[in-house]
Design a protein around this motif. Structure first.
Motif, PDB file in Angstrom:
ATOM      1  N   ASP A  88      -6.289  -5.305  14.171  1.00 47.92           N
ATOM      2  CA  ASP A  88      -5.175  -5.258  13.179  1.00 47.92           C
ATOM      3  C   ASP A  88      -5.841  -4.545  11.883  1.00 47.92           C
ATOM      4  O   ASP A  88      -6.906  -4.925  11.691  1.00 47.92           O
ATOM      5  CB  ASP A  88      -4.660  -6.828  12.980  1.00 47.92           C
ATOM      6  CG  ASP A  88      -3.511  -6.673  12.045  1.00 47.92           C
ATOM      7  OD1 ASP A  88      -2.824  -5.969  11.731  1.00 47.92           O
ATOM      8  OD2 ASP A  88      -3.375  -7.874  11.699  1.00 47.92           O
ATOM      9  N   LEU A  89      -5.176  -3.481  11.633  1.00 47.96           N
ATOM     10  CA  LEU A  89      -5.391  -3.047  10.281  1.00 47.96           C
ATOM     11  C   LEU A  89      -4.065  -2.241   9.649  1.00 47.96           C
ATOM     12  O   LEU A  89      -3.190  -1.844  10.252  1.00 47.96           O
ATOM     13  CB  LEU A  89      -6.356  -1.745  10.377  1.00 47.96           C
ATOM     14  CG  LEU A  89      -6.190  -0.395  11.232  1.00 47.96           C
ATOM     15  CD1 LEU A  89      -7.176   0.434  11.003  1.00 47.96           C
ATOM     16  CD2 LEU A  89      -5.653  -0.476  12.366  1.00 47.96           C
ATOM     17  N   ASN A  90      -4.559  -2.073   8.460  1.00 42.76           N
ATOM     18  CA  ASN A  90      -3.213  -1.138   7.643  1.00 42.76           C
ATOM     19  C   ASN A  90      -3.623  -0.296   6.478  1.00 42.76           C
ATOM     20  O   ASN A  90      -4.652  -0.666   5.980  1.00 42.76           O
ATOM     21  CB  ASN A  90      -1.970  -2.003   7.224  1.00 42.76           C
ATOM     22  CG  ASN A  90      -2.408  -3.088   6.284  1.00 42.76           C
ATOM     23  OD1 ASN A  90      -2.619  -2.549   5.210  1.00 42.76           O
ATOM     24  ND2 ASN A  90      -2.058  -4.151   6.260  1.00 42.76           N
ATOM     25  N   GLU A  91      -2.997   0.445   6.018  1.00 38.35           N
ATOM     26  CA  GLU A  91      -3.365   1.346   4.898  1.00 38.35           C
ATOM     27  C   GLU A  91      -2.192   1.872   4.204  1.00 38.35           C
ATOM     28  O   GLU A  91      -1.266   1.852   4.766  1.00 38.35           O
ATOM     29  CB  GLU A  91      -4.395   2.602   5.251  1.00 38.35           C
ATOM     30  CG  GLU A  91      -5.651   2.422   5.840  1.00 38.35           C
ATOM     31  CD  GLU A  91      -6.351   3.607   6.064  1.00 38.35           C
ATOM     32  OE1 GLU A  91      -7.791   3.566   6.227  1.00 38.35           O
ATOM     33  OE2 GLU A  91      -5.851   4.658   6.380  1.00 38.35           O
ATOM     34  N   THR A  92      -2.182   1.957   2.873  1.00 38.57           N
ATOM     35  CA  THR A  92      -1.041   2.519   2.046  1.00 38.57           C
ATOM     36  C   THR A  92      -1.421   4.247   1.566  1.00 38.57           C
ATOM     37  O   THR A  92      -2.493   4.445   1.319  1.00 38.57           O
ATOM     38  CB  THR A  92      -1.077   1.786   0.786  1.00 38.57           C
ATOM     39  OG1 THR A  92      -0.985   0.290   1.056  1.00 38.57           O
ATOM     40  CG2 THR A  92       0.115   2.096  -0.081  1.00 38.57           C
ATOM     41  N   TYR A  93      -0.285   4.829   1.864  1.00 39.02           N
ATOM     42  CA  TYR A  93      -0.487   6.355   1.693  1.00 39.02           C
ATOM     43  C   TYR A  93       0.575   6.746   0.418  1.00 39.02           C
ATOM     44  O   TYR A  93       1.417   6.209   0.423  1.00 39.02           O
ATOM     45  CB  TYR A  93      -0.235   6.903   3.086  1.00 39.02           C
ATOM     46  CG  TYR A  93      -1.045   6.395   4.215  1.00 39.02           C
ATOM     47  CD1 TYR A  93      -2.216   6.950   4.554  1.00 39.02           C
ATOM     48  CD2 TYR A  93      -0.461   5.644   5.315  1.00 39.02           C
ATOM     49  CE1 TYR A  93      -3.126   6.462   5.652  1.00 39.02           C
ATOM     50  CE2 TYR A  93      -1.193   5.213   6.381  1.00 39.02           C
ATOM     51  CZ  TYR A  93      -2.674   5.579   6.342  1.00 39.02           C
ATOM     52  OH  TYR A  93      -3.267   5.211   7.292  1.00 39.02           O
ATOM     53  N   PHE A  94      -0.064   7.918   0.061  1.00 40.49           N
ATOM     54  CA  PHE A  94       0.850   8.690  -0.906  1.00 40.49           C
ATOM     55  C   PHE A  94       1.955   9.754  -0.067  1.00 40.49           C
ATOM     56  O   PHE A  94       1.286  10.250   0.912  1.00 40.49           O
ATOM     57  CB  PHE A  94       0.040   9.394  -1.895  1.00 40.49           C
ATOM     58  CG  PHE A  94      -0.977   8.804  -2.714  1.00 40.49           C
ATOM     59  CD1 PHE A  94      -0.582   7.567  -3.354  1.00 40.49           C
ATOM     60  CD2 PHE A  94      -2.413   8.864  -2.582  1.00 40.49           C
ATOM     61  CE1 PHE A  94      -1.672   6.938  -3.919  1.00 40.49           C
ATOM     62  CE2 PHE A  94      -3.327   8.270  -3.168  1.00 40.49           C
ATOM     63  CZ  PHE A  94      -2.871   7.112  -4.041  1.00 40.49           C
ATOM     64  N   VAL A  95       3.196   9.596  -0.678  1.00 41.90           N
ATOM     65  CA  VAL A  95       4.109  10.759  -0.117  1.00 41.90           C
ATOM     66  C   VAL A  95       4.257  11.818  -1.088  1.00 41.90           C
ATOM     67  O   VAL A  95       4.927  11.506  -2.198  1.00 41.90           O
ATOM     68  CB  VAL A  95       5.250   9.955   0.166  1.00 41.90           C
ATOM     69  CG1 VAL A  95       6.281  11.069   0.888  1.00 41.90           C
ATOM     70  CG2 VAL A  95       5.006   8.786   1.314  1.00 41.90           C
ATOM     71  N   GLY A  96       3.550  12.998  -0.705  1.00 43.13           N
ATOM     72  CA  GLY A  96       3.953  14.130  -1.937  1.00 43.13           C
ATOM     73  C   GLY A  96       3.220  13.562  -2.798  1.00 43.13           C
ATOM     74  O   GLY A  96       2.035  13.221  -3.171  1.00 43.13           O
ATOM     75  N   ASN A  97       3.781  13.961  -4.249  1.00 48.33           N
ATOM     76  CA  ASN A  97       3.025  13.993  -5.539  1.00 48.33           C
ATOM     77  C   ASN A  97       3.589  12.544  -5.857  1.00 48.33           C
ATOM     78  O   ASN A  97       4.612  12.534  -6.444  1.00 48.33           O
ATOM     79  CB  ASN A  97       3.421  14.958  -6.601  1.00 48.33           C
ATOM     80  CG  ASN A  97       3.046  16.442  -6.255  1.00 48.33           C
ATOM     81  OD1 ASN A  97       1.764  16.681  -5.692  1.00 48.33           O
ATOM     82  ND2 ASN A  97       4.126  17.099  -5.982  1.00 48.33           N
ATOM     83  N   VAL A  98       2.572  11.421  -6.128  1.00 48.40           N
ATOM     84  CA  VAL A  98       2.945  10.207  -6.583  1.00 48.40           C
ATOM     85  C   VAL A  98       2.213  10.014  -8.041  1.00 48.40           C
ATOM     86  O   VAL A  98       1.410  10.690  -8.665  1.00 48.40           O
ATOM     87  CB  VAL A  98       1.973   9.250  -5.723  1.00 48.40           C
ATOM     88  CG1 VAL A  98       2.218   7.747  -6.166  1.00 48.40           C
ATOM     89  CG2 VAL A  98       2.528   9.607  -4.330  1.00 48.40           C
TER      90      VAL A  98
END
Length: 402
Positions: free
Chosen positions: A245-255
């Protein structure tokens, strides 16, 4: 049930076929065709209610796609949303008395994805009900894994990492979270694994995608990611009888800068928590480390959702709270234990609220939330991050380049 003077006398009762002069009031309200909505008596109406009411659900769901382009997919509405409704849950953005804390709304979800027969499945795969997990002794004491279990977990966690990395490659404006789910599903199956979330307590998708104010357990749907969003992708793989089990938070375009700081701080919270893991450390100390770092940045820590033990069970002891004050987690770490740390950090208040779908947890004030997670093994001398980033993992976090 009201008598209707405008009902044509030649209509037949939807239940018994006799001439009908009464009509379902909900069908009238929804402007549905009279055929199939007419009844000869109140008794016939009552006797057919359990099957007839599904007509109303389908009609409501079919109308939900009219707000914006891309939401008019009746197949998504009838198959995907009704999957949740059949389980006693609702995914309609038009609930009259529900308070949405932020700008996000639920969109239609697609039909449940198929897992080939040759894939080994957990016991909830077919009927949605975990059977071994709730009553296991491992809900009350922390298992010391055997060398065989550890080796299987290493293999499974590496697959889970590769699946998440495949999902990360998808993150960009215009992509739907359902498309991300499809990649997760297909990559998991290709590796010979089963996507653990699929049908776990009736969860309808193969991963969780949590956008902006969603803290966790967001359901992948037809909404397109927008420039400036942040999105967490949470992957769990079941392979050779164990979960990773794992997760990550990502940027979508210009944040915006505030969101960048939130995501980086959350990453650092997990990193600092992992750094103290070794035999003899109290489980409650994890929360102290996370809370201290988040508070220094003016952020808050979600209290209602914890990390957990993992192995042959998806969720088991120990509980790993991520907050500081009031943390009463019991026990100390021992070599051979495996568990997740998965802090959820909010830009505003720590409190959460549940959407009517029964899964989507959002911030109470509508501000953004970020999360990172790893599956860990306590070793004789420290910790092994079983879901660690690989040399092939996409380079998406600027602070790792420094």
């Amino acid at each position: 049930m009201a008598g209707g003077s405008d009902v044509v006398e030649t209509l037949s009762c939807a239940r018994c076929g006799k001439p009908a002069n009464l009509q379902c009031p909900k069908c009238v309200d929804l402007k549905l065709p009279r055929e199939g909505a007419a009844f000869c008596t109140q008794d016939c109406f009552k006797d057919s209610w359990s099957s007839h009411k599904s007509v109303h659900s389908k009609a409501r769901l079919s109308s939900l796609g009219t707000a914006t382009a891309g939401e008019r997919n009746s197949d998504l509405a009838s198959k995907g949303w009704l999957y949740c409704l059949r389980k006693g849950q609702s995914r309609t953005p038009k609930l009259p008395h529900f308070y949405w804390t932020g700008t996000l709304r639920p969109y239609p979800i697609s039909a449940k994805r198929i897992v080939p027969a040759h894939i080994a499945k957990p016991d909830w795969a077919d009927d949605g009900i975990p059977k071994v997990e709730p009553n296991s002794d491992l809900q009350h004491h922390v298992e010391i894994k055997t060398s065989d279990q550890i080796e299987r977990m290493r293999e499974t966690c590496r697959i889970a990492r590769e699946v998440l990395d495949a999902a990360a490659q998808m993150i960009r404006p215009g992509v739907t979270t359902d498309e991300i789910d499809q990649v997760v599903h297909e990559a998991t199956i290709a590796a010979g694994g089963y996507p653990s979330p699929l049908n776990y307590n009736f969860f309808p998708k193969s991963c969780c995608t949590s956008v902006n104010e969603v803290i966790c357990h967001g359901i992948p749907d037809a909404r397109k990611l927008e420039n400036g969003d942040i999105v967490n992708v949470d992957v769990t793989v079941y392979y050779k009888g164990v979960h990773g089990d794992l997760n990550e938070t990502y940027f979508v375009g210009n944040v915006d800068e505030a969101s960048r700081k939130l995501v980086q701080c959350t990453y650092e919270c997990l990193d600092k928590a992992i750094s103290i893991v070794k035999p003899g450390v109290r489980f409650r100390d994890i929360g102290e480390v996370i809370n201290r770092h988040a508070s220094m940045s003016g952020l808050s820590v979600v209290k209602s959702i914890c990390g957990h033990g993992i192995g042959e069970l998806f969720h088991c002891a120990p509980n790993i709270p991520h907050y500081g004050a009031g943390n009463k987690a019991v026990g100390v770490m021992k070599a051979g234990q495996t568990f997740t740390i998965e802090p959820m950090i909010n830009a505003g208040v720590w409190r959460d609220q549940m959407w009517p779908d029964g899964w989507t947890a959002v911030t109470a004030d509508g501000k953004r939330s970020a999360q990172f997670e790893h599956t860990l093994l306590v070793t004789e001398t420290g910790v092994e991050v079983l879901t660690a980033r690989l040399p092939s993992s996409p380079n998406v976090f600027p602070w790792l380049n420094k």
